[in-house]
Design a protein around this motif. Structure first.
Motif, mmCIF file in Angstrom:
data_model
loop_
_atom_site.group_PDB
_atom_site.id
_atom_site.type_symbol
_atom_site.label_atom_id
_atom_site.label_comp_id
_atom_site.label_asym_id
_atom_site.label_seq_id
_atom_site.Cartn_x
_atom_site.Cartn_y
_atom_site.Cartn_z
ATOM 1 N N PRO A 260 0.815 -1.217 0.000
ATOM 2 C CA PRO A 260 0.000 0.000 0.000
ATOM 3 C C PRO A 260 0.846 1.262 0.000
ATOM 4 N N HIS A 261 0.190 2.379 -0.286
ATOM 5 C CA HIS A 261 0.689 3.672 0.171
ATOM 6 C C HIS A 261 0.089 3.807 1.561
ATOM 7 N N PHE A 262 0.926 3.873 2.593
ATOM 8 C CA PHE A 262 0.524 3.488 3.943
ATOM 9 C C PHE A 262 -0.353 4.493 4.684
ATOM 10 N N GLU A 263 -0.546 5.669 4.158
ATOM 11 C CA GLU A 263 -1.402 6.615 4.880
ATOM 12 C C GLU A 263 -2.809 6.029 5.003
ATOM 13 N N LYS A 264 -3.445 6.271 6.129
ATOM 14 C CA LYS A 264 -4.803 5.789 6.375
ATOM 15 C C LYS A 264 -5.724 6.995 6.482
ATOM 16 N N MET A 265 -6.680 7.050 5.569
ATOM 17 C CA MET A 265 -7.574 8.195 5.491
ATOM 18 C C MET A 265 -8.924 7.866 6.120
ATOM 19 N N ASP A 317 4.418 7.842 7.001
ATOM 20 C CA ASP A 317 5.826 7.765 7.381
ATOM 21 C C ASP A 317 6.007 7.749 8.900
ATOM 22 N N SER A 318 7.092 7.131 9.326
ATOM 23 C CA SER A 318 7.620 7.303 10.678
ATOM 24 C C SER A 318 9.088 6.910 10.640
ATOM 25 N N PRO A 393 3.016 6.675 13.333
ATOM 26 C CA PRO A 393 2.833 7.713 12.321
ATOM 27 C C PRO A 393 2.090 8.909 12.909
ATOM 28 N N ALA A 394 2.413 10.082 12.415
ATOM 29 C CA ALA A 394 1.724 11.289 12.878
ATOM 30 C C ALA A 394 0.256 11.247 12.476
#
Length: 661
Positions: A260-265, A317-318, A393-394
């Motif tokens: 995935p593109h790891f951001e969770k929306m 990111d982290s 992640p932020a």
């Protein structure tokens, strides 16, 4: 030199507060400065969870030399696309027109009047693979503005002529044949091997899946249900779904939903929770039920704010790398779990020596149910604990009205259907935040820390929040939510409607941009038009007021060309059209909370497309409940269409029979 973003409400803008770039927020003062200095505007648009936005910021906006050149030759404006979707929509259309593609970070160069003459997305700090360095682009544009102004103005006028060409609003109702044809077109683009539609990258087609579920419910089409089942199973078993604690990432980089593109929306998880709920409702799939419960818990545990609403996103990111929080390698599994459990988990979760992601790490996949459920629960708990010790992640704590509306609708319905009272309570609490904070004065699109932002709500906010208020009415039986929904929809009809058909995305009293945006196509979440249409249909079903129904049908008509020509970008409109063909059904469940519970759950379990269900006490002050009371002293369900009702029933079997008949 400090810039002006330190006091912004947007976390994305605050991320750039320490840049040496002399950033402005979008404002009349920034535009006036550009006119006064006779400089072009450099408009940079992104959002807090955007990986490549962070990369470009680090490479270019944090670089003193690049920033100095920007400050000397441009007026620099930074925009959070999630706060200002209207600005993003206008200049994304320009970017797509000039480059053939779009995305974020988006970089547009504008005249002082706001007219674009150059656009692109990410630019590297040095030339790469045919893409010029960002500084080369800046120098060429600054020289063009100074030395070839006539050419620049000609380009900007051509772009504006394109932007001024609005989508043809003409179009009639979508007939059954149109919806069948849309299914056939979707089937032609279906990836039978990997699930989903098209090739990589693959985004979760939430609204299309809801349309297909409704089409199956209306027609019995096995093909429609198979497209849903194949896609939902593939997404839930791949690396795009968090196999440890639930929640979906934004999209898959590959065909197979592996990386995935790891951001969770928030908007993805809210919509997918509802899709999996409805897939479970129609199929009984245990996988679907598990995903709904886990995704609901993810929303409550990871995205709920102290005020009771839901934050926008978790970053990708982290520790300086994308996905670091989520991925594992075999050595880590062996150390954490021991040799036997580590090897078992590696095989179960697809963790390989070379890795399926980057740097020898693998995403976690669960392509088949574990052969030992107890062992899996023990292993999963250990992996969750180990992951909790990593840098998280932020979180973008900004509350977006429309996305909270999507979450409220999903949680309210799932709370009743799956007997998860925490979900229902969370939905009601978030709806109260939207009313008390976002609607306290004017309708604000965003808030943070319980304080409303400065940006005015757009059409999608009105539609999704109004539908959410209807959902809360349905599960609480409190008539105030209908009043609140009607207030929003009255504004939609009075201030967003286009006399030529459909709706604009901004109100007639909103800030004027170079063009007034109007786009009925769905993207990652419903368009303003399709969001409004669903809410209008629901309120028309509850009130019987024709003007809401007429506005909904006009909205569907304005998107008809997209729905028939490119159904992947009109799933929510197609889903609304299915509801129109089905009525939609209006179901009033009358009785006190304890005695109506089974009937209420059964009513929400009906698969009739777009059925509107309201449960409440006798005498609830909404038109759907007028003169509808108990039957022989028992809670009763009244199934109606167009306010013409069938015989009331007092049992679940009776409800199923009256709908089936």
């Amino acid at each position: 030199m400090p810039n002006r973003l330190a006091n912004a409400t947007s976390p994305y803008l605050q991320q750039h507060a320490d840049n040496p770039v002399d950033w402005w927020e979008w404002s009349p003062e920034a535009l006036e400065l550009a006119r006064t200095l006779d400089r072009p505007i450099l408009l940079s648009v992104g959002y807090a969870a955007c990986h490549w936005c962070h990369v470009m910021a680090h490479e270019s906006f944090e670089d003193p030399a690049t920033a100095a050149y920007m400050n000397d030759h441009f007026v620099n404006i930074k925009v959070d696309r999630e706060e200002r979707p209207d600005i993003d929509a206008v200049y994304m259309r320009a970017t797509q027109a000039m480059t053939g593609q779009g995305g974020w970070p988006m970089t547009c160069i504008l005249t002082p009047a706001g007219e674009p003459f150059f656009a692109g997305t990410y630019f590297p700090p040095e030339p790469r693979q045919g893409t010029p360095a960002f500084t080369q682009v800046l120098q060429a544009l600054a020289e063009a503005w100074t030395d070839r102004r006539d050419e620049v103005i000609t380009v900007s006028k051509d772009v504006m002529a394109h932007l001024d060409t609005s989508i043809d609003p003409s179009g009639g109702a979508l007939a059954a044949d149109d919806l069948d044809a849309a299914v056939a077109e979707l089937a032609r683009g279906y990836d039978a091997e990997a699930g989903g539609f098209g090739t990589s990258p693959k985004f979760p087609p939430s609204m299309v899946l809801e349309f297909l579920l409704r089409h199956h419910a209306r027609t019995g089409s096995q093909q429609s249900l198979d497209l849903v089942a194949g896609t939902c199973e593939a997404m839930a078993r791949g690396g795009m779904y968090d196999q440890l604690t639930g929640g979906f990432a934004r999209y898959s980089v590959d065909r197979f939903w592996r990386v995935p593109h790891f951001e969770k929306m928030l908007y993805d998880n809210a919509q997918l929770m509802r899709v999996y709920l409805h897939w479970w409702r129609q199929s009984g799939s245990p996988l679907a039920e598990r995903v709904v419960r886990e995704t609901g818990r993810f929303l409550l545990d990871e995205l709920r704010t102290p005020e009771g609403a839901f934050a926008s996103a978790l970053d990708a990111d982290s520790d300086g790398h994308e996905g670091t929080f989520y991925v594992f390698n075999p050595n880590q599994l062996m150390r954490l779990l021991g040799v036997d459990d580590g090897a078992w988990a590696a095989q179960l979760l697809g963790v390989t020596g070379p890795g399926t992601f980057e740097r020898g790490f693998s995403t976690l996949q669960l392509r088949a149910d574990p052969d030992d459920a107890d062992r899996w629960e023990r292993v999963r708990a250990q992996l969750v604990a180990a992951r909790a010790a990593r840098t998280r992640p932020a979180r973008d704590d900004k509350v977006v009205a429309s996305w909270n509306g999507l979450a409220i609708s999903a949680l309210a319905e799932a709370g009743v259907l799956l007997d998860e009272p925490d979900f229902t309570a969370a939905a009601v609490a978030a709806a109260e935040v939207l009313h008390d904070v976002h609607l306290a004065d004017r309708f604000s699109r965003t808030s943070r820390d319980g304080v409303a932002g400065a940006n005015t709500a757009v059409l999608e906010d009105h539609g999704s929040v109004a539908e959410a208020f209807v959902s809360v009415l349905g599960v609480t039986g409190d008539a105030v939510w209908l009043d609140r929904a009607r207030t929003l929809l009255d504004r939609v009809v009075d201030h967003f409607a286009d006399p030529e058909g459909g709706f604009f995305d901004t109100a007639d009293d909103a800030e004027a941009l170079v063009v007034r945006p109007k786009d009925a196509s769905d993207n990652a979440y419903p368009s303003g038009t399709s969001a409004a249409v669903h809410a209008l249909l629901a309120v028309a079903a509850i009130t019987g007021e024709h003007r809401y129904r007429a506005a909904a049908e006009a909205g569907i008509g304005s998107a008809a060309a997209i729905a028939t020509g490119a159904p992947r970008f009109a799933g929510w409109t197609l889903a609304a059209a299915e509801a129109v063909l089905a009525g939609p059904l209006e179901v009033a469940v009358v009785g006190d909370v304890e005695h109506r519970a089974d009937l209420h759950r059964a009513a929400l379990g009906l698969v009739s497309p777009g059925a509107v269900v309201v449960a409440g006490d006798v005498g609830l002050d909404v038109p759907l409940f007028d003169q509808r009371g108990l039957v022989d002293g028992r809670a009763a369900a009244y199934v109606c269409e167009g306010f013409v009702c069938r015989q009331p029933v007092t049992t679940v079997d009776g409800l199923v029979a009256v709908v089936s008949g």
